[in-house]
Write a protein that holds these residues in place. Structure first.
Motif, PDB file in Angstrom:
ATOM      1  N   LYS A   1       0.814  -1.217   0.000  1.00  0.00           N
ATOM      2  CA  LYS A   1       0.000   0.000   0.000  1.00  0.00           C
ATOM      3  C   LYS A   1       0.847   1.266   0.000  1.00  0.00           C
ATOM      4  N   GLN A   2       2.099   1.170   0.370  1.00  0.00           N
ATOM      5  CA  GLN A   2       2.930   2.365   0.437  1.00  0.00           C
ATOM      6  C   GLN A   2       3.699   2.623  -0.856  1.00  0.00           C
ATOM      7  N   LYS A   3       3.665   1.688  -1.804  1.00  0.00           N
ATOM      8  CA  LYS A   3       4.408   1.849  -3.045  1.00  0.00           C
ATOM      9  C   LYS A   3       3.539   2.545  -4.088  1.00  0.00           C
ATOM     10  N   LYS A   4       4.013   3.686  -4.580  1.00  0.00           N
ATOM     11  CA  LYS A   4       3.225   4.504  -5.498  1.00  0.00           C
ATOM     12  C   LYS A   4       3.701   4.302  -6.934  1.00  0.00           C
ATOM     13  N   MET A   5       2.747   4.287  -7.869  1.00  0.00           N
ATOM     14  CA  MET A   5       3.034   4.026  -9.269  1.00  0.00           C
ATOM     15  C   MET A   5       2.308   5.069 -10.122  1.00  0.00           C
ATOM     16  N   GLN A   6       3.044   5.689 -11.045  1.00  0.00           N
ATOM     17  CA  GLN A   6       2.428   6.654 -11.954  1.00  0.00           C
ATOM     18  C   GLN A   6       1.914   5.925 -13.187  1.00  0.00           C
ATOM     19  N   VAL A   7       0.660   6.190 -13.529  1.00  0.00           N
ATOM     20  CA  VAL A   7      -0.002   5.508 -14.635  1.00  0.00           C
ATOM     21  C   VAL A   7      -0.354   6.526 -15.713  1.00  0.00           C
ATOM     22  N   THR A   8       0.098   6.263 -16.935  1.00  0.00           N
ATOM     23  CA  THR A   8      -0.243   7.078 -18.098  1.00  0.00           C
ATOM     24  C   THR A   8      -1.140   6.251 -19.013  1.00  0.00           C
ATOM     25  N   ILE A   9      -2.328   6.755 -19.296  1.00  0.00           N
ATOM     26  CA  ILE A   9      -3.312   6.023 -20.100  1.00  0.00           C
ATOM     27  C   ILE A   9      -3.618   6.829 -21.357  1.00  0.00           C
ATOM     28  N   ILE A  10      -3.421   6.231 -22.514  1.00  0.00           N
ATOM     29  CA  ILE A  10      -3.780   6.856 -23.801  1.00  0.00           C
ATOM     30  C   ILE A  10      -5.009   6.121 -24.316  1.00  0.00           C
ATOM     31  N   THR A  11      -6.137   6.834 -24.394  1.00  0.00           N
ATOM     32  CA  THR A  11      -7.410   6.170 -24.648  1.00  0.00           C
ATOM     33  C   THR A  11      -8.297   6.984 -25.579  1.00  0.00           C
ATOM     34  N   SER A  12      -9.161   6.288 -26.297  1.00  0.00           N
ATOM     35  CA  SER A  12     -10.189   6.933 -27.125  1.00  0.00           C
ATOM     36  C   SER A  12     -11.506   7.039 -26.383  1.00  0.00           C
ATOM     37  N   HIS A  13     -11.572   6.489 -25.177  1.00  0.00           N
ATOM     38  CA  HIS A  13     -12.795   6.502 -24.384  1.00  0.00           C
ATOM     39  C   HIS A  13     -12.500   7.054 -22.987  1.00  0.00           C
ATOM     40  N   PRO A  14     -12.109   8.316 -22.913  1.00  0.00           N
ATOM     41  CA  PRO A  14     -11.688   8.862 -21.620  1.00  0.00           C
ATOM     42  C   PRO A  14     -12.811   8.931 -20.586  1.00  0.00           C
ATOM     43  N   GLU A  15     -14.041   9.234 -21.028  1.00  0.00           N
ATOM     44  CA  GLU A  15     -15.129   9.354 -20.066  1.00  0.00           C
ATOM     45  C   GLU A  15     -15.380   8.035 -19.350  1.00  0.00           C
ATOM     46  N   GLU A  16     -15.406   6.940 -20.119  1.00  0.00           N
ATOM     47  CA  GLU A  16     -15.648   5.631 -19.507  1.00  0.00           C
ATOM     48  C   GLU A  16     -14.520   5.245 -18.544  1.00  0.00           C
ATOM     49  N   VAL A  17     -13.267   5.531 -18.958  1.00  0.00           N
ATOM     50  CA  VAL A  17     -12.122   5.179 -18.110  1.00  0.00           C
ATOM     51  C   VAL A  17     -12.138   5.988 -16.825  1.00  0.00           C
ATOM     52  N   VAL A  18     -12.374   7.301 -16.934  1.00  0.00           N
ATOM     53  CA  VAL A  18     -12.403   8.153 -15.744  1.00  0.00           C
ATOM     54  C   VAL A  18     -13.511   7.712 -14.799  1.00  0.00           C
ATOM     55  N   HIS A  19     -14.679   7.445 -15.341  1.00  0.00           N
ATOM     56  CA  HIS A  19     -15.793   6.993 -14.496  1.00  0.00           C
ATOM     57  C   HIS A  19     -15.455   5.665 -13.816  1.00  0.00           C
ATOM     58  N   GLY A  20     -14.828   4.753 -14.546  1.00  0.00           N
ATOM     59  CA  GLY A  20     -14.478   3.455 -13.967  1.00  0.00           C
ATOM     60  C   GLY A  20     -13.462   3.571 -12.848  1.00  0.00           C
ATOM     61  N   ILE A  21     -12.449   4.423 -13.038  1.00  0.00           N
ATOM     62  CA  ILE A  21     -11.430   4.610 -12.000  1.00  0.00           C
ATOM     63  C   ILE A  21     -12.035   5.246 -10.763  1.00  0.00           C
ATOM     64  N   HIS A  22     -12.860   6.283 -10.959  1.00  0.00           N
ATOM     65  CA  HIS A  22     -13.482   6.944  -9.813  1.00  0.00           C
ATOM     66  C   HIS A  22     -14.435   6.014  -9.068  1.00  0.00           C
ATOM     67  N   ALA A  23     -15.046   5.080  -9.794  1.00  0.00           N
ATOM     68  CA  ALA A  23     -15.972   4.145  -9.143  1.00  0.00           C
ATOM     69  C   ALA A  23     -15.247   3.123  -8.282  1.00  0.00           C
ATOM     70  N   ARG A  24     -14.001   2.782  -8.641  1.00  0.00           N
ATOM     71  CA  ARG A  24     -13.248   1.757  -7.928  1.00  0.00           C
ATOM     72  C   ARG A  24     -12.198   2.328  -6.976  1.00  0.00           C
ATOM     73  N   LEU A  25     -11.595   3.460  -7.360  1.00  0.00           N
ATOM     74  CA  LEU A  25     -10.455   3.980  -6.618  1.00  0.00           C
ATOM     75  C   LEU A  25     -10.678   5.448  -6.268  1.00  0.00           C
ATOM     76  N   ARG A  26     -10.145   5.843  -5.118  1.00  0.00           N
ATOM     77  CA  ARG A  26     -10.226   7.251  -4.729  1.00  0.00           C
ATOM     78  C   ARG A  26      -8.943   7.944  -5.193  1.00  0.00           C
TER      79      ARG A  26
END
Length: 291
Positions: free
Chosen positions: A203-228
Motif C-alpha cells: 500500500k505504500q508503493k506509489k506508481m504513476q499511470v499514463t493512459i492513452i485512450t479513445s474513451h476517456p469518459e468511460e475510463v475516468v468513471h471506472g477509476i473513480h468508481a473503484r479507486l479514490r
C-alpha cells in the motif's frame, strides 16, 4: 467506554483479531527460534527489550523476560498512537502486542541452527513478513511503528527504510554494549526484515499511470468508481502512426490498487495504451486510507 466502543468495527473484528494472532505467532517464532539462539537483536522495541534483558543479566544477574519488557515499553507509545494516529488502530495494536508477549512467553526457545548468518536471514525474513502482513491489514506490531507511520504520513518515506534508520541506532547501542559481532549480524537481520516488509506492504508503493485512450469518459468513471484517485486529462493528443486523436490520462495509484486499475481498463477500454512507472516519489497531497 462509549467513546471507545464507537471506534471498534464489529464487522471486521474477527479479521483483525486473526491478523493479530498470525503476527504474534510469526514474530514469536522469529525471536525464539532464530534471534535468541543466534544472539541476534531484533528491530524496534523488541530489540530494546532484548537489550534490557541482557543488561539485567550482566549487571544484576536477573533476567527480565523479553515479553514483559516488550509490553511495558509499549505503554507510553500507545498514548502517542491513540492521539496522533487513530484510536481504533491503537486498540487493535494493543491486542497484537499483548498476544505477541503471550506467545513469546509460552513458545519454547529452540536452536534450529548455530550459524548466526542463517539465523539473521531467516529470522529477519519471518519478522519482515509478519510486519508487512500486519501493516497491510491496517494494524501494527506497536513500538516504533507508531513513530514510523506518523513520519511516513508526513514525508512519504517507506516503512522499511524508516525502520532501518531507527533500528541502526539500536544496533549501535547493542554493538557498544555487547560486541560488534552481534551488532553486525543483527544489522543483517534488520536489513532483510526491512526489505521484506516493503515487499509485503504494497500500500505504500506509489506508481504513476499514463493512459492513452479513445474513451476517456468511460475510463475516468471506472477509476473513480473503484479507486479514490485524482486524474489529470491532457486533450488533443495525436498518434504518430495513424494520426488519430486520443486523450492522455495521468494518475498515481499504489501497487495494492494496481489489480483494480487493470480490471477497470479491461472493462472500459481494453485497447488503451497504459504505461506504468514504478516507485515514483510524490510531492503534495496523496490520499492514503486512514489506519
Amino acid at each position: 467506554m462509549e467513546r471507545l466502543m464507537r471506534h471498534l468495527p464489529y464487522s471486521n473484528f474477527a479479521t483483525k483479531f486473526s491478523t493479530s494472532v498470525v503476527y504474534a505467532i510469526m514474530a514469536s517464532a522469529a525471536v525464539n527460534l532464530f534471534y535468541e539462539p543466534g544472539k541476534i537483536y531484533s528491530s524496534g522495541v523488541t530489540g530494546i527489550a532484548q537489550i534490557i534483558r541482557t543488561l539485567g543479566i550482566e549487571l544484576f544477574g536477573q533476567s527480565i523476560p523479553v515479553s514483559a519488557a516488550l509490553l511495558i515499553l509499549n505503554i507510553p507509545l500507545f498514548l502517542l498512537g491513540w492521539y496522533k494516529i487513530s484510536p481504533k488502530f491503537t486498540f487493535f495494536t494493543g491486542i497484537t502486542v499483548i498476544l505477541t508477549s503471550l506467545f513469546m512467553q509460552i513458545m519454547p526457545t529452540q536452536v534450529l541452527s548455530t550459524d548466526p548468518t542463517i539465523n539473521a536471514i531467516f529470522g529477519g525474513a519471518i519478522m519482515g513478513a509478519a510486519n508487512g502482513y500486519v501493516l497491510k491489514n491496517n494494524l501494527s506490531s506497536g513500538g516504533l511503528d507508531f513513530i514510523t507511520i506518523a513520519i511516513r504520513k508526513r514525508t512519504g518515506k517507506t516503512i522499511g527504510s524508516l525502520s532501518i534508520f531507527f533500528n541502526s541506532i539500536i544496533m549501535a547501542a547493542a554493538g557498544l554494549l555487547f560486541g560488534w559481532q552481534y551488532a553486525l549480524y543483527s544489522a543483517l537481520a534488520i536489513f532483510v526484515s526491512g526489505k521484506v516488509t516493503d515487499a509485503v506492504f504494497t500500500k505504500q508503493k506509489k506508481m504513476q499511470v499514463t493512459i492513452i485512450t479513445s474513451h476517456p469518459e468511460e475510463v475516468v468513471h471506472g477509476i473513480h468508481a473503484r479507486l479514490r484517485r485524482g486524474i489529470t486529462i491532457i486533450n488533443d493528443a495525436e498518434g504518430a502512426f495513424r494520426y488519430d486523436h486520443q486523450k492522455v490520462l495521468l494518475t498515481v495509484v499504489t501497487r495494492y490498487e494496481l489489480p483494480f486499475l487493470k480490471q477497470v481498463m479491461k472493462e472500459t477500454d481494453p485497447k488503451a495504451f497504459v504505461s506504468i512507472a514504478d516507485n515514483v516519489q510524490i510531492l503534495g497531497r496523496f490520499y492514503e486510507e486512514d489506519l
